[in-house]
Design a protein around this motif. Structure first.
Motif, PDB file in Angstrom:
ATOM      1  N   THR A  49       2.274  -8.524   4.040  1.00  0.00           N
ATOM      2  CA  THR A  49       1.683  -7.170   3.521  1.00  0.00           C
ATOM      3  C   THR A  49       0.728  -6.673   4.718  1.00  0.00           C
ATOM      4  OG1 THR A  49      -0.148  -8.097   2.362  1.00  0.00           O
ATOM      5  CG2 THR A  49       1.900  -7.879   1.131  1.00  0.00           C
ATOM      6  N   THR A  50       0.587  -5.381   4.718  1.00  0.00           N
ATOM      7  CA  THR A  50      -0.415  -4.764   5.795  1.00  0.00           C
ATOM      8  C   THR A  50      -0.852  -3.529   4.724  1.00  0.00           C
ATOM      9  OG1 THR A  50       1.441  -3.293   6.592  1.00  0.00           O
ATOM     10  CG2 THR A  50       1.014  -5.292   7.709  1.00  0.00           C
ATOM     11  N   GLY A  51      -1.895  -3.360   5.499  1.00  0.00           N
ATOM     12  CA  GLY A  51      -2.944  -2.123   4.666  1.00  0.00           C
ATOM     13  C   GLY A  51      -4.193  -1.836   5.555  1.00  0.00           C
ATOM     14  N   PRO A  52      -4.843  -0.915   4.960  1.00  0.00           N
ATOM     15  CA  PRO A  52      -6.116  -0.610   5.918  1.00  0.00           C
ATOM     16  C   PRO A  52      -7.040  -1.856   6.082  1.00  0.00           C
ATOM     17  CG  PRO A  52      -5.537   1.103   4.465  1.00  0.00           C
ATOM     18  CD  PRO A  52      -4.633   0.001   4.022  1.00  0.00           C
ATOM     19  N   ALA A  53      -7.480  -2.139   7.173  1.00  0.00           N
ATOM     20  CA  ALA A  53      -8.534  -3.141   7.302  1.00  0.00           C
ATOM     21  C   ALA A  53      -9.801  -3.095   6.363  1.00  0.00           C
ATOM     22  CB  ALA A  53      -8.996  -3.439   8.771  1.00  0.00           C
ATOM     23  N   ILE A  54     -10.061  -1.961   6.029  1.00  0.00           N
ATOM     24  CA  ILE A  54     -11.389  -1.804   5.257  1.00  0.00           C
ATOM     25  C   ILE A  54     -11.005  -1.792   4.051  1.00  0.00           C
ATOM     26  CG2 ILE A  54     -12.760  -0.596   7.135  1.00  0.00           C
ATOM     27  CD1 ILE A  54     -11.964   2.087   5.857  1.00  0.00           C
ATOM     28  N   GLY A  55      -9.744  -1.857   3.431  1.00  0.00           N
ATOM     29  CA  GLY A  55      -9.379  -1.824   2.126  1.00  0.00           C
ATOM     30  C   GLY A  55      -8.787  -0.395   1.633  1.00  0.00           C
ATOM     31  N   ALA A  56      -8.248  -0.369   0.651  1.00  0.00           N
ATOM     32  CA  ALA A  56      -7.193   1.031   0.189  1.00  0.00           C
ATOM     33  C   ALA A  56      -8.349   1.823  -0.313  1.00  0.00           C
ATOM     34  CB  ALA A  56      -6.290   0.657  -0.749  1.00  0.00           C
TER      35      ALA A  56
END
Length: 89
Positions: A49-56
């Motif tokens: 999974t990937t996503g924004p490093a600062i959290g959604a």
């Protein structure tokens, strides 16, 4: 209004808008983090999974606040530019 001082204020607001847009895009979309779960051989599939490093949620907040700052700075630049044109006429 002093034309040269007023123009530097317009350029300053435009700079704020551009900088806010760049920071917003960087933190909300470019800076990504991810993780992978490896399955044991023959026990299923691995997944990543990937996503924004600062959290959604934080990315959403950064996007909203950054958009507000860009809109505010652009509006200030337009208003100051119009005042300068009226003062010069």
């Amino acid at each position: 209004m002093n034309t040269s001082g007023g123009m530097s204020r317009v350029v300053g607001w435009i700079s704020v808008a551009v900088l806010a847009a760049l920071v917003t895009v960087f933190f909300a979309f470019v800076l990504q983090g991810g993780s992978c779960l490896d399955a044991a051989p023959g026990q299923g599939e691995s997944s990543c999974t990937t996503g924004p490093a600062i959290g959604a949620t934080a990315a959403l907040v950064v996007g909203v606040v950054g958009s507000f700052v860009v809109i505010l700075a652009a509006a200030r630049a337009v208003v100051l530019g119009r005042r300068l044109r009226r003062a010069a006429a």
